[in-house]
Design an enzyme around this catalytic site. Structure first.
Site, short mmCIF file in Angstrom:
data_model
loop_
_atom_site.label_atom_id
_atom_site.label_comp_id
_atom_site.label_asym_id
_atom_site.label_seq_id
_atom_site.Cartn_x
_atom_site.Cartn_y
_atom_site.Cartn_z
N THR A 414 0.78 -1.32 0.02
CA THR A 414 0.06 0.07 0.19
C THR A 414 0.95 1.28 0.05
OG1 THR A 414 -1.63 -1.41 1.22
CG2 THR A 414 -1.94 1.04 1.15
N GLU A 434 -2.97 -4.49 -2.48
CA GLU A 434 -3.06 -5.36 -1.17
C GLU A 434 -1.34 -5.87 -0.82
OE1 GLU A 434 -3.51 -6.60 2.10
OE2 GLU A 434 -3.22 -8.46 1.01
N GLU A 451 -6.98 -8.07 -3.52
CA GLU A 451 -7.61 -7.47 -2.40
C GLU A 451 -8.85 -8.48 -1.68
OE1 GLU A 451 -6.79 -4.31 -0.52
OE2 GLU A 451 -6.32 -4.18 -2.64
N ASP A 454 -8.36 -9.82 1.78
CA ASP A 454 -8.79 -9.02 3.09
C ASP A 454 -10.19 -9.55 3.50
OD1 ASP A 454 -6.38 -7.59 3.01
OD2 ASP A 454 -7.39 -5.63 2.50
N SER A 478 -11.25 -3.22 4.90
CA SER A 478 -9.77 -2.82 4.80
C SER A 478 -9.27 -2.15 6.28
CB SER A 478 -9.75 -1.55 3.79
OG SER A 478 -8.56 -0.70 4.01
N SER A 479 -7.91 -1.88 6.54
CA SER A 479 -7.42 -1.22 7.54
C SER A 479 -7.17 0.35 6.94
CB SER A 479 -6.01 -1.88 8.12
OG SER A 479 -6.77 -3.25 8.33
N GLY A 500 -1.09 -2.56 5.94
CA GLY A 500 -1.67 -3.72 6.43
C GLY A 500 -2.53 -3.35 7.70
N1 GLY Z 1 -5.28 -4.07 1.60
C1 GLY Z 1 -4.78 -3.39 2.82
C2 GLY Z 1 -5.97 -2.79 3.49
O1 GLY Z 1 -6.99 -2.33 2.55
O2 GLY Z 1 -5.99 -2.53 4.70
#
Ligand code: GLY
Length: 592
Positions: A414, A434, A451, A454, A478-479, A500
């Site tokens: 990311t 991702e 993605e 996730d 997502s984070s 992440g």
């Molecule tokens: N793939 C990282 C997030 O969306 O948190």
């Protein structure tokens, strides 16, 4: 805590040196070296970063993960473009020079403050699962979760990319420049070649075995079978071609047409073919979502709601920490980190149970942030030791909330972009494919995301469904936590990070460093990381002292010294603009 040891670790910290590379690669003023976005002033930005100083400016600023991306964004802003215009140019270049992290094959969340209206808007450009996906997508025939990389590499985990449409939507709403021109630098770099950075080369070398799996990917990243090396000039004509289509025709061909067909073909022809089809791409929409804003010591901290857990988890942790004197305790006190670590653990417990795509699952956003609920959770931190167990709470809600807990598998990749323009607009956007290099499947000159990993790999536990299970057309949780902080309605800080699910603690501690410890943005993003999501305290290797490790262990934590590769990019707006770029990555802050 032994303050002296802690500070000496800070002072001795060694960062990857990128200064010489920038200085060597920048053409003399007035000339444009083959493939470079000429902006010699970036050498000053690099010098400020190396010295641990924020970059200062008056009118506009851009912070992004690669000097070429910063340079193209700066040119757009200098020419009178808005933050939305600059973001388009920055993202187009990042997709080339930092391909492992984000690009046209991925998704993003964008938080926008409008200087003219004072409104905050959040846009969701998250990937979607195919309409043919089932909750068993990430499981083997026996219903057991696949191994992480079994699910990641190949077509199975590819969701419909949202980034091209998000770029277009944001620029249509808030841009002033001609769309086509925003891609000129990226196209030139892709056609003439760009200089492979040390970070990209290292990422390719580390991932070579997986990159080999798909012939197009191998041919690009491992020409003649060997990983590209730092300093090599690398051209990507296929990416240039896709950018020319995007520049001329907008994002439509990425969803119906030539480019979309390339995506479907690549996904269906990959190892572990995915089911993503033309109809999935054709149906894709960018969604405007309500911003999630929480009060913290008189500030308002605003970010991205579901399907991201970012603003909710950061907001819950800030709410839990509100009754505690974080200023008085300070950054060098193990008690501070007990509070931050356990507040984060509590937020992660709620996240694991309740947060998913709110178009599919009722998410108790208000209940999770409600003052009484958060204060009750804060009471749990009153003991003098680490919490022995952490369970999700029971926030108020008017729907049944019978979900099983999710587990966390998101791996760090990311990229984050923060921009302030001369019109007072502020943009905070986190963008991703991702995992590093996403699914490793390339189509049209760029990498496709993974993605869908996730989502929870388990669809049920003990017969109870997991909120973040795969469903057709759903967006994975997502984070990502692109954030803008306000004081009395005025923006004072834009921040976000890759990493992440560690994004949440990275952003949280940067906000605390800025607000409670009054650090400047560069100091705040450089702070050594101590991260606790699920019980074990991750401590940043080489930067957190042995004394701190021992103090945390004495409080009852297991600890784990490891690299913690955030990529925090922040701009503060109080008394002029100040930018901070994470010393752990190659990004820069630059403004005028
Ligand atoms: N793939 C990282 C997030 O969306 O948190």
């Amino acid at each position: 805590m032994n303050k002296r040891i802690f500070l000496s670790v800070l002072a001795l910290a060694a960062w990857p040196v990128w200064a010489e590379d920038v200085a060597d690669s920048v053409a003399p003023e007035g000339q444009t070296a083959l493939g470079q976005v000429s902006l010699p002033e970036l050498a000053q930005a690099q010098a400020a970063k190396d010295a641990g100083r924020p970059v200062e400016a008056e009118d506009w600023m851009v912070v992004a993960a690669h000097p070429e991306a910063v340079a193209t964004g700066a040119k757009v802003l200098r020419a009178g473009g808005t933050a939305a215009d600059a973001m388009v140019a920055v993202q187009a270049v990042l997709g080339l020079v930092e391909p492992q992290s984000s690009g046209l094959g991925g998704g993003a969340f964008l938080v926008w403050y409008d200087g003219a209206s004072g409104e905050v808007t959040t846009l969701d450009g998250r990937e979607t699962a195919s309409l043919s996906a089932t909750p068993r997508l990430l499981q083997d025939e026996a219903g057991e979760p696949l191994g992480f990389f079994e699910a990641v590499v190949g077509g199975l985990s590819v969701g419909v990319p949202g980034t091209p449409k998000l770029m277009e939507e944001a620029q249509a709403r808030w841009g002033r420049q001609d769309w086509t021109g925003l891609f000129e630098d990226a196209i030139r770099l892709a056609e003439d070649g760009f200089t492979v950075s040390p970070r990209m080369a290292e990422s390719v070398a580390r991932d070579a075995a997986r990159l080999k799996v798909h012939p197009d990917t191998a041919a690009y990243f491992l020409p003649d079978g060997a990983p590209v090396t730092a300093g090599t000039r690398l051209a990507n004509p296929a990416y240039a071609k896709s950018l020319r289509v995007l520049a001329k025709e907008g994002s439509a061909p990425f969803y119906t047409g030539e480019i979309a067909e390339g995506i479907v073909e690549a996904v269906q022809g990959a190892i572990r073919p995915g089911a993503l089809g033309s109809v999935d791409l054709a149906l894709y929409e960018v969604k405007e979502r309500p911003a999630v804003c929480v009060p913290y010591r008189g500030f308002d901290v605003c970010g991205m709601g579901p399907p991201s857990s970012g603003a909710l988890a950061v907001g819950q942790a800030l709410g839990i920490l509100s009754p505690y004197d974080m200023t008085g305790l300070g950054p060098e006190n193990p008690i501070t980190w007990r509070l931050i670590g356990d507040a984060t653990r509590l937020a992660f417990a709620d996240r694991g149970r309740y947060v998913a795509d709110s178009d599919f699952v009722p998410v108790p956003v208000e209940g999770m942030l409600e003052r009484r609920y958060v204060t009750d959770r804060a009471e749990l931190l009153k003991s003098m030791r680490a919490l022995e167990t952490v369970e999700p709470g029971e926030p108020e809600f008017d729907h049944a909330l019978n979900w099983a807990d999710d587990e966390d598998r998101a791996a760090p990749s990311t990229s984050h972009i923060s921009i302030v323009d001369a019109y007072g607009n502020v943009l905070s956007m986190t963008t991703t494919i991702e995992n590093g290099f996403g699914s490793r499947v390339m189509a049209n000159g760029y990498l496709l995301n993974n993605e869908l990993t996730d989502f929870s790999f388990r669809s049920h536990r003990g017969g109870v469904p997991v909120a973040n299970r795969v469903e057709p057309g759903k967006r994975p949780r997502s984070s990502m936590a692109p954030t803008i902080v306000f004081w009395k309605g005025e923006p004072v800080l834009a921040v976000g990070s890759p990493g992440g699910s560690r994004i949440i603690p990275y952003v949280l501690t940067t906000i605390i460093a800025y607000i409670d410890w009054q650090m400047d943005v560069q100091a705040a993003v450089s702070l050594p990381h101590m991260v606790n999501r699920f019980g074990v305290y991750d401590l940043e290797e080489g930067r957190v002292s042995e004394a701190m490790k021992q103090e945390l262990e004495a409080l009852g934590y297991q600890t784990n010294m490891r690299a913690l590769n955030s990529g925090l990019h922040a701009i503060s707006l109080e008394g002029g603009l100040r930018g901070g770029a994470d010393p752990r990555r190659e990004g820069l802050a630059f403004g005028e």
